[in-house]
Design an enzyme around this catalytic site. Structure first.
Site, PDB file in Angstrom:
ATOM      1  CB  CYS A   2     -34.318  62.429 -75.794  1.00 52.84           C
ATOM      2  SG  CYS A   2     -35.420  61.695 -74.656  1.00 52.84           S
ATOM      3  NE  ARG A  27     -34.778  65.458 -81.204  1.00 52.12           N
ATOM      4  CZ  ARG A  27     -34.710  64.390 -82.265  1.00 52.12           C
ATOM      5  NH1 ARG A  27     -34.370  64.724 -83.671  1.00 52.12           N
ATOM      6  NH2 ARG A  27     -34.805  63.111 -81.887  1.00 52.12           N
ATOM      7  CD1 TRP A  74     -41.083  65.380 -75.055  1.00 55.02           C
ATOM      8  CD2 TRP A  74     -41.387  63.058 -75.372  1.00 55.02           C
ATOM      9  NE1 TRP A  74     -42.288  65.191 -75.421  1.00 55.02           N
ATOM     10  CE2 TRP A  74     -42.545  63.942 -75.663  1.00 55.02           C
ATOM     11  CE3 TRP A  74     -41.371  61.803 -75.342  1.00 55.02           C
ATOM     12  CZ2 TRP A  74     -43.797  63.164 -75.703  1.00 55.02           C
ATOM     13  CZ3 TRP A  74     -42.486  61.185 -75.593  1.00 55.02           C
ATOM     14  CH2 TRP A  74     -43.818  61.759 -75.864  1.00 55.02           C
ATOM     15  CG  ASN A 100     -31.940  60.825 -77.958  1.00 52.86           C
ATOM     16  OD1 ASN A 100     -31.988  61.328 -76.819  1.00 52.86           O
ATOM     17  ND2 ASN A 100     -31.859  61.215 -79.169  1.00 52.86           N
ATOM     18  N   GLY A 101     -34.255  57.020 -76.937  1.00 55.49           N
ATOM     19  CA  GLY A 101     -34.877  55.779 -77.160  1.00 55.49           C
ATOM     20  C   GLY A 101     -35.395  54.992 -76.081  1.00 55.49           C
ATOM     21  CD  GLU A 482     -51.908  68.481 -91.529  1.00 56.41           C
ATOM     22  OE1 GLU A 482     -52.098  67.384 -90.992  1.00 56.41           O
ATOM     23  OE2 GLU A 482     -50.824  69.365 -91.215  1.00 56.41           O
ATOM     24  CE  LYS A 486     -50.325  71.233 -88.359  1.00 59.11           C
ATOM     25  NZ  LYS A 486     -49.790  70.080 -88.890  1.00 59.11           N
ATOM     26  CD  GLU A 489     -50.081  69.450 -84.787  1.00 56.46           C
ATOM     27  OE1 GLU A 489     -49.352  68.593 -84.153  1.00 56.46           O
ATOM     28  OE2 GLU A 489     -49.868  69.846 -85.790  1.00 56.46           O
ATOM     29  CG  HIS A 505     -75.099  59.641 -90.691  1.00 53.44           C
ATOM     30  ND1 HIS A 505     -76.278  58.964 -90.975  1.00 53.44           N
ATOM     31  CD2 HIS A 505     -74.507  59.906 -91.842  1.00 53.44           C
ATOM     32  CE1 HIS A 505     -76.662  58.902 -92.242  1.00 53.44           C
ATOM     33  NE2 HIS A 505     -75.459  59.574 -92.640  1.00 53.44           N
ATOM     34  CE  LYS A 604     -40.953  69.074 -87.482  1.00 55.02           C
ATOM     35  NZ  LYS A 604     -42.168  69.611 -87.874  1.00 55.02           N
TER      36      LYS A 604
HETATM   37  C1  G6P Z   1     -44.819  63.973 -84.915  1.00 51.30           C
HETATM   38  C2  G6P Z   1     -44.829  65.455 -85.387  1.00 51.30           C
HETATM   39  C3  G6P Z   1     -45.867  65.611 -86.494  1.00 51.30           C
HETATM   40  C4  G6P Z   1     -45.142  64.670 -87.571  1.00 51.30           C
HETATM   41  C5  G6P Z   1     -45.282  63.314 -87.243  1.00 51.30           C
HETATM   42  C6  G6P Z   1     -44.733  62.349 -88.288  1.00 51.30           C
HETATM   43  O1  G6P Z   1     -46.063  63.587 -84.334  1.00 51.30           O
HETATM   44  O2  G6P Z   1     -45.349  66.284 -84.323  1.00 51.30           O
HETATM   45  O3  G6P Z   1     -45.644  66.927 -86.932  1.00 51.30           O
HETATM   46  O4  G6P Z   1     -46.249  64.835 -88.677  1.00 51.30           O
HETATM   47  O5  G6P Z   1     -44.500  63.074 -85.931  1.00 51.30           O
HETATM   48  O6  G6P Z   1     -43.462  62.675 -88.223  1.00 51.30           O
HETATM   49  P1  G6P Z   1     -42.639  62.278 -89.463  1.00 51.30           P
HETATM   50  O7  G6P Z   1     -41.291  63.036 -89.409  1.00 51.30           O
HETATM   51  O8  G6P Z   1     -42.532  60.686 -89.700  1.00 51.30           O
HETATM   52  O9  G6P Z   1     -43.349  62.957 -90.849  1.00 51.30           O
END
Ligand code: G6P
Length: 609
Positions: A2, A27, A74, A100-101, A482, A486, A489, A505, A604
């Site tokens: 949010c 976000r 959200w 928010n929260g 990683e 990527k 997602e 395995h 985000k």
């Molecule tokens: C969310 C984002 C990721 C990020 C993660 C941790 O899942 O979509 O891209 O890596 O949060 O976020 P931070 O702000 O703690 O690095």
């Protein structure tokens, strides 16, 4: 997650609120709404779905006034719908608010309020706060807010408009970020810095349970008991354009291309490239401190956790310190007992990730020294950690983290190098060699970016892949994780990362004719072993692409395709090798028509557990 904005001043609030919500849209959200005092009443407009839906409503049914609040939601409690979108109000129509929260005891509070006759219209925990405040309100906003804070459990950032005090916005937060600032036309509030940048760069970060009262004349602060307090401001030097897309089609591509600069800016904070030496006073360790570190633990979520996996390797290999890297949401409930001499690294781009904050607080409560690697000055993690090693990535808008990851790995590498030096684990010549190697990284990145069409072409042939496997050993195994994240997602393609030696395995059963396997082979010391694993999947029909550290004929001979990064020290290879992986994920997502910057279901900044 949010987003909140608010404005009170001399201008029409509606365009300012919509502009702020546009900035916060990155976000992730599924509905949006605003409330504005129009001179006689507080009027609301809200709608499910994209912000454009709200804009369309406002076009047909505009509202104007000089004080208002806005929200992108959200969904957590209650599906995304018109009814559940914010703002929410109380039965007696005394106030409206955005939140928010998560209110953890909302079921209990709702039952109590229903017994007192409150009629609820939504399924949200937010409406419970609105009704509670309405119930406690008897003409004293600060009194009602402080009293409600004693009853609410959970996390919240609230912006509240009271109908009988219509030109003020009351804000309060706990475990959920909020910044306020005063610009030339009035006072602003936002849950995230980029939404403030158009109005002011001098912002005040709200502390837990602190209250801010915004009026057209200024901002007043109070503590949780309603006593006035003074708060300073922080200057944010991210410029406005840094948070804009410019000529790029997507933020993600812009941010991928910004990595040579982000890397250089971050590294230069800690390294004097001219003398080839680390800037010792930029690290928080005296010789004595460094010698006393017995063990390091690194925590983070998502991409930050993956950066931690490389950090672990650096702390072990360079500094010889036992190290573990863990997912914050697991670590906080693992019952782990810290040992004397442990150091906790907390990795977070935003500095606001709920699980990471909780794990950090756990460590602090146990007396463990915490070092944050963070991109946002003034964020909760940056404020609360004992020390902060900042990354200088600038604002990162695309949900998929790219430049933040790169700069986190950079800082972890440099921290490990510093500890290695102080502990006498590395000689001057090797230190110099690594620092000279770092100096060459931006050019190596640029050379990959200059040939990105090659990756685009490859993706145009492969985008219908249903499964992609990433394999590697050592640092490549961390990079593979990683790379797989990527891809999944943003392109929604199922992807898995496996330590190359572990494939046989079990997972090798999934390899069939044509399965795309991307082998990361940037570690010459492990290349022969990975080459055997490549051969194992190739003979079972896999279509193998290798990412190599310069020419590696013994690896390349087993692969259908090869992408080379410029030959470099294997400790430094991750800095460049991640770029083709990011580009690959990007082009696959674009080919599939996915919303690259705002993938479905993702946010985000994850400020709830
Ligand atoms: C969310 C984002 C990721 C990020 C993660 C941790 O899942 O979509 O891209 O890596 O949060 O976020 P931070 O702000 O703690 O690095």
């Amino acid at each position: 997650m949010c987003g909140i904005v608010g404005y009170t001043g001399t201008k029409n609030a509606t365009p300012i609120l919509i502009d702020g919500l546009d900035t916060l849209a990155y976000r992730g959200y599924d509905s949006a709404g605003i409330a504005v005092w129009n001179g006689t009443d507080i009027v609301m407009r809200k709608e499910k779905g994209q912000l454009q839906n709200l804009k369309d409503i406002l076009k047909n049914d505009p509202i104007s006034g000089s004080c208002g609040i806005g929200h992108t939601r959200w969904a957590t409690h209650g599906e995304p719908s018109y009814i559940n979108s914010h703002p929410h109000g109380d039965d007696k129509k005394q106030l409206v608010l955005v939140h928010n929260g998560i209110i953890e005891n909302y079921v209990r509070l709702k039952a109590m309020l229903q017994e007192r006759g409150c009629k609820f219209v939504s399924d949200t925990d937010t409406e419970v706060v609105a009704q509670l405040l309405g119930d406690l309100y008897h003409g004293d906003p600060i009194g009602a807010i402080t009293e409600s804070m004693r009853l609410i459990e959970g996390s919240f950032a609230l912006a509240i408009l009271f109908r009988d005090d219509p030109y003020r916005i009351y804000c309060v937060c706990k475990d959920s970020p909020m910044v306020v600032g005063y610009g030339k036309d009035g006072a602003h509030i936002a849950s995230d810095i980029p939404a403030m940048l158009a109005y002011t760069r001098d912002v005040t970060f709200m502390g837990d349970k602190q209250i801010a009262v915004l009026s057209p004349e200024g901002i007043a602060f109070y503590d949780e008991f309603g006593t006035p307090i003074d708060k300073g401001s922080t200057h944010i030097d991210w410029d406005l354009d840094a948070a804009k897309k410019g000529s790029y089609e997507h933020y993600m591509m812009k941010e991928i291309c910004e990595q040579p600069v982000a890397f250089r800016k971050t590294a230069e904070q800690y390294v004097n490239f001219k003398s080839g030496k680390l800037k010792a006073d930029c690290f928080p360790w005296s010789d004595e401190d460094a010698g006393a570190v017995k063990r390091i633990r690194i925590i983070g979520c998502g991409t930050a956790y993956h950066a931690g996996l490389l950090g672990k390797l650096y702390f072990k290999r360079l500094a010889g310190i036992p190290c573990e890297s863990e997912i914050a949401s697991e670590f906080r409930y693992s019952g782990y007992e810290f040992e004397p001499g442990e150091l906790l690294f907390v990795i977070s781009q935003s500095g606001e990730t709920a699980d990471t904050i909780a794990a950090m607080r756990m460590a602090k409560a146990a007396g463990v020294r915490t070092v944050a690697v963070c991109n946002v000055i003034g964020s909760t993690i940056a404020r609360e950690a004992d020390e902060v090693l900042f990354t200088y990535a600038g604002p990162e808008i695309a949900v998929a983290a790219t430049k933040s990851y790169l700069t986190q790995v950079t800082v972890l590498f440099l921290a490990a190098l510093r500890l290695a030096q102080v502990r006498g684990r590395i000689d001057d010549a090797r230190s110099r060699e690594l620092i000279d190697g770092l100096a060459a990284v931006p050019a190596a990145m640029e050379s990959i970016l200059a040939k990105k069409e090659k990756i685009q072409y490859f993706s145009s042939r492969e985008f219908s892949a249903r499964h992609v496997f990433f394999i590697g050993r050592g640092a490549d195994s961390a990079l593979a994780m990683e790379a797989a994240l990527k891809l999944k997602e943003i392109s929604y393609i199922h992807s898995e990362a496996y330590a190359a030696g572990e494939l046989k395995h079990g997972t090798i059963a999934l390899i069939e004719e044509g399965t795309l396997v991307i082998a990361l082979v940037t570690q010459p010391s492990l290349a022969a072993k990975t080459a055997s694993n490549i051969e194992e999947v190739r003979v079972r029909g896999a279509n193998v692409l290798a990412v190599t550290n310069g020419p590696m004929p013994d690896v390349e001979s087993h692969c259908a395709s090869v992408w080379r990064i410029e030959k470099t020290d294997e400790l430094l290879a991750p800095f460049t090798a991640i770029i083709p992986m990011q580009l690959f994920a990007y082009y696959m997502a674009v080919q599939k028509g996915c919303p690259v910057d705002k993938p479905r279901n993702l946010a985000k900044s994850v400020t709830v557990e």
